[in-house]
Design a protein around this motif. Structure first.
Motif, PDB file in Angstrom:
ATOM      1  N   LYS A  31       0.747  -1.205  -0.062  1.00 55.25           N
ATOM      2  CA  LYS A  31       0.005  -0.005   0.014  1.00 55.25           C
ATOM      3  C   LYS A  31       0.951   1.255  -0.068  1.00 55.25           C
ATOM      4  O   LYS A  31       1.886   1.223   0.505  1.00 55.25           O
ATOM      5  CB  LYS A  31      -0.920  -0.121   1.119  1.00 55.25           C
ATOM      6  N   SER A  32       0.481   2.244  -0.770  1.00 53.09           N
ATOM      7  CA  SER A  32       1.231   3.489  -0.997  1.00 53.09           C
ATOM      8  C   SER A  32       0.587   4.692  -0.391  1.00 53.09           C
ATOM      9  O   SER A  32      -0.517   4.658  -0.503  1.00 53.09           O
ATOM     10  CB  SER A  32       1.839   3.545  -2.266  1.00 53.09           C
ATOM     11  N   LYS A  63      -2.816   4.106  -2.863  1.00 54.68           N
ATOM     12  CA  LYS A  63      -2.976   3.082  -3.915  1.00 54.68           C
ATOM     13  C   LYS A  63      -2.592   1.453  -3.251  1.00 54.68           C
ATOM     14  O   LYS A  63      -1.666   1.336  -2.257  1.00 54.68           O
ATOM     15  CB  LYS A  63      -2.542   3.173  -5.214  1.00 54.68           C
ATOM     16  N   GLU A  64      -3.098   0.431  -4.082  1.00 54.00           N
ATOM     17  CA  GLU A  64      -2.768  -0.837  -3.487  1.00 54.00           C
ATOM     18  C   GLU A  64      -2.124  -1.507  -4.692  1.00 54.00           C
ATOM     19  O   GLU A  64      -2.566  -1.387  -5.902  1.00 54.00           O
ATOM     20  CB  GLU A  64      -3.755  -1.704  -2.887  1.00 54.00           C
ATOM     21  N   PHE A  65      -1.027  -2.449  -4.643  1.00 51.02           N
ATOM     22  CA  PHE A  65      -0.378  -2.988  -5.641  1.00 51.02           C
ATOM     23  C   PHE A  65      -0.150  -4.405  -5.080  1.00 51.02           C
ATOM     24  O   PHE A  65      -0.102  -4.775  -4.002  1.00 51.02           O
ATOM     25  CB  PHE A  65       0.997  -2.409  -5.708  1.00 51.02           C
ATOM     26  N   THR A  66       0.064  -5.333  -6.170  1.00 51.25           N
ATOM     27  CA  THR A  66       0.586  -6.651  -5.824  1.00 51.25           C
ATOM     28  C   THR A  66       1.671  -7.034  -6.500  1.00 51.25           C
ATOM     29  O   THR A  66       1.915  -6.316  -7.728  1.00 51.25           O
ATOM     30  CB  THR A  66      -0.551  -7.922  -6.440  1.00 51.25           C
ATOM     31  N   VAL A  79      -3.771  -2.541  -8.030  1.00 49.11           N
ATOM     32  CA  VAL A  79      -5.123  -3.014  -7.648  1.00 49.11           C
ATOM     33  C   VAL A  79      -5.990  -2.282  -8.464  1.00 49.11           C
ATOM     34  O   VAL A  79      -6.306  -1.171  -7.785  1.00 49.11           O
ATOM     35  CB  VAL A  79      -5.348  -3.779  -6.407  1.00 49.11           C
ATOM     36  N   GLU A  80      -6.843  -2.963  -9.341  1.00 48.83           N
ATOM     37  CA  GLU A  80      -8.238  -1.932  -9.984  1.00 48.83           C
ATOM     38  C   GLU A  80      -8.970  -1.232  -8.898  1.00 48.83           C
ATOM     39  O   GLU A  80      -9.250  -2.005  -7.876  1.00 48.83           O
ATOM     40  CB  GLU A  80      -8.648  -2.610 -10.788  1.00 48.83           C
ATOM     41  N   SER A  81      -9.016  -0.153  -9.162  1.00 46.68           N
ATOM     42  CA  SER A  81     -10.245   0.796  -8.145  1.00 46.68           C
ATOM     43  C   SER A  81     -11.431   1.133  -9.026  1.00 46.68           C
ATOM     44  O   SER A  81     -11.065   1.405 -10.358  1.00 46.68           O
ATOM     45  CB  SER A  81      -9.498   1.782  -7.401  1.00 46.68           C
ATOM     46  N   ILE A 222       5.921   3.255   0.416  1.00 48.29           N
ATOM     47  CA  ILE A 222       5.185   1.875   0.080  1.00 48.29           C
ATOM     48  C   ILE A 222       5.575   1.054   0.980  1.00 48.29           C
ATOM     49  O   ILE A 222       6.679   0.765   1.230  1.00 48.29           O
ATOM     50  CB  ILE A 222       5.679   1.626  -1.401  1.00 48.29           C
ATOM     51  N   LEU A 223       4.403   0.234   1.610  1.00 48.72           N
ATOM     52  CA  LEU A 223       4.534  -0.807   2.772  1.00 48.72           C
ATOM     53  C   LEU A 223       4.028  -2.045   2.491  1.00 48.72           C
ATOM     54  O   LEU A 223       2.734  -2.130   2.001  1.00 48.72           O
ATOM     55  CB  LEU A 223       4.167  -0.153   4.013  1.00 48.72           C
ATOM     56  N   CYS A 224       4.714  -3.097   2.562  1.00 44.21           N
ATOM     57  CA  CYS A 224       4.215  -4.397   2.543  1.00 44.21           C
ATOM     58  C   CYS A 224       3.096  -4.735   3.630  1.00 44.21           C
ATOM     59  O   CYS A 224       3.388  -4.614   4.810  1.00 44.21           O
ATOM     60  CB  CYS A 224       4.966  -5.501   2.340  1.00 44.21           C
ATOM     61  N   SER A 225       1.813  -5.218   3.395  1.00 41.25           N
ATOM     62  CA  SER A 225       0.874  -5.510   4.112  1.00 41.25           C
ATOM     63  C   SER A 225       0.462  -7.124   4.267  1.00 41.25           C
ATOM     64  O   SER A 225      -0.130  -7.347   5.193  1.00 41.25           O
ATOM     65  CB  SER A 225      -0.589  -4.706   3.820  1.00 41.25           C
ATOM     66  N   ARG A 226       0.817  -7.789   3.282  1.00 42.61           N
ATOM     67  CA  ARG A 226       0.601  -9.103   3.383  1.00 42.61           C
ATOM     68  C   ARG A 226       1.412  -9.762   2.228  1.00 42.61           C
ATOM     69  O   ARG A 226       1.843  -9.468   1.132  1.00 42.61           O
ATOM     70  CB  ARG A 226      -0.646  -9.419   2.808  1.00 42.61           C
ATOM     71  N   ILE A 227       2.019 -11.120   2.731  1.00 42.36           N
ATOM     72  CA  ILE A 227       2.853 -12.092   1.993  1.00 42.36           C
ATOM     73  C   ILE A 227       2.408 -13.223   1.923  1.00 42.36           C
ATOM     74  O   ILE A 227       2.082 -14.094   3.018  1.00 42.36           O
ATOM     75  CB  ILE A 227       4.244 -12.053   2.524  1.00 42.36           C
TER      76      ILE A 227
END
Length: 284
Positions: A31-32, A63-66, A79-81, A222-227
């Motif tokens: 997430k950014s 925003k959210e990215f994978t 990730v589409e919004s 930009i921080l990782c929230s899940r792996i």
């Protein structure tokens, strides 16, 4: 001397773990957030309006990215919004944001030191192919935990040029447009975990002896929230192929030309009936 010794230890660690890395694959969610502090003419915009504008702009960059990754390859995608990513508004104000730092699909191959960025600019799709930057990372001894992972700090400095364009219209006579260009040196701080010994990270960031879980360039975090490691369904990492093929330099030149054309259009067309319209370009 300590930094040299630390670099050697981590290089040795990464060499020993490179065989282990071949078996690593996963999906990381990031997430950014971006700090916004836009200053406007106080004779036309009160403090409440300025605060409102900063809040709207900040939301634009949440925003959210994978990141799908194996030892050698990765695919980074937003990730589409349902929200329009380029327009925000409220209380008679509308803000249009054009950015050269975002990507639709970003493929990286760290073993071949290259990337492919499929990106859309003003309705036209481009395929940017170029080599990966190799930052001169300084490995620090400072650590912290992000979730269940122990992360080490790494930093490097780079010079960026930013152009901020604000265009407004409040009369039938036309619009005012002001462009400010600034150059500054920033420190990029990364936190990576050797527990996941791959060289990947969010965006264009890579090259550390472990997956980058957090990155900060002073204005954006930009921080990782899940792996999810080694997902059962496997990974589908495909290099994008559609779009006009250009280098990063060629794409930047096209971007600059388009932004200058838009600036001239805002100066000349009057923007009648649009009392508060802004275009802000974020470069990085």
């Amino acid at each position: 001397m300590k930094n040299i010794l630390l670099s050697f230890i981590f290089s040795l660690f990464f060499t020993l773990s490179s065989g282990i890395a071949q078996g690593f694959s996963g999906i990381a969610t990031y997430k950014s957030q971006r700090k916004m502090d836009i200053k406007l003419d106080s004779t036309q915009f009160n403090d409440e309006m300025q605060a409102q504008m900063n809040a709207m702009l900040q939301k634009q960059f949440e925003k959210e990215f994978t990141l799908k990754f194996t030892a050698d390859e990765s695919l980074y995608k937003e990730v589409e919004s349902l929200d329009n990513p380029n327009v925000a508004g409220g209380n008679g104000m509308q803000i249009m944001v054009a950015s050269s730092s975002g990507s639709d699909v970003l493929y990286k191959n760290v073993s071949e030191n290259r990337f492919v960025n499929q990106n859309e600019l003003f309705g036209k799709q481009f395929l940017i192919k170029d080599t990966l930057d190799e930052p001169d990372w300084t490995l620090e001894k400072e650590t912290k935990n992000i979730g269940e992972y122990t992360c080490f700090k790494a930093t490097y400095t780079r010079t960026i040029t930013s152009r901020n364009i604000v265009s407004s219209s409040n009369s039938d006579k036309g619009s005012d447009s002001k462009t400010e260009e600034t150059t500054e040196e920033i420190t990029v701080t990364a936190w990576y975990t050797p527990q996941i010994p791959v060289k990947h990270g969010p965006g264009r960031y890579s090259g550390l002896p472990g997956l980058i879980l957090e990155i900060n360039d002073g204005s954006e975090t930009i921080l990782c929230s899940r792996i999810v490691l080694n997902p059962k369904e496997g990974l589908d990492i495909k290099e994008p192929t559609g779009g006009k093929k250009v280098s990063q330099t060629e794409y930047d030149e096209i971007m600059d030309k388009k932004m200058k054309e838009m600036e001239e259009r805002y100066k000349g067309d009057g923007r009648k009936g649009d009392d508060n319209s802004f275009r802000i370009e974020i470069r990085g």
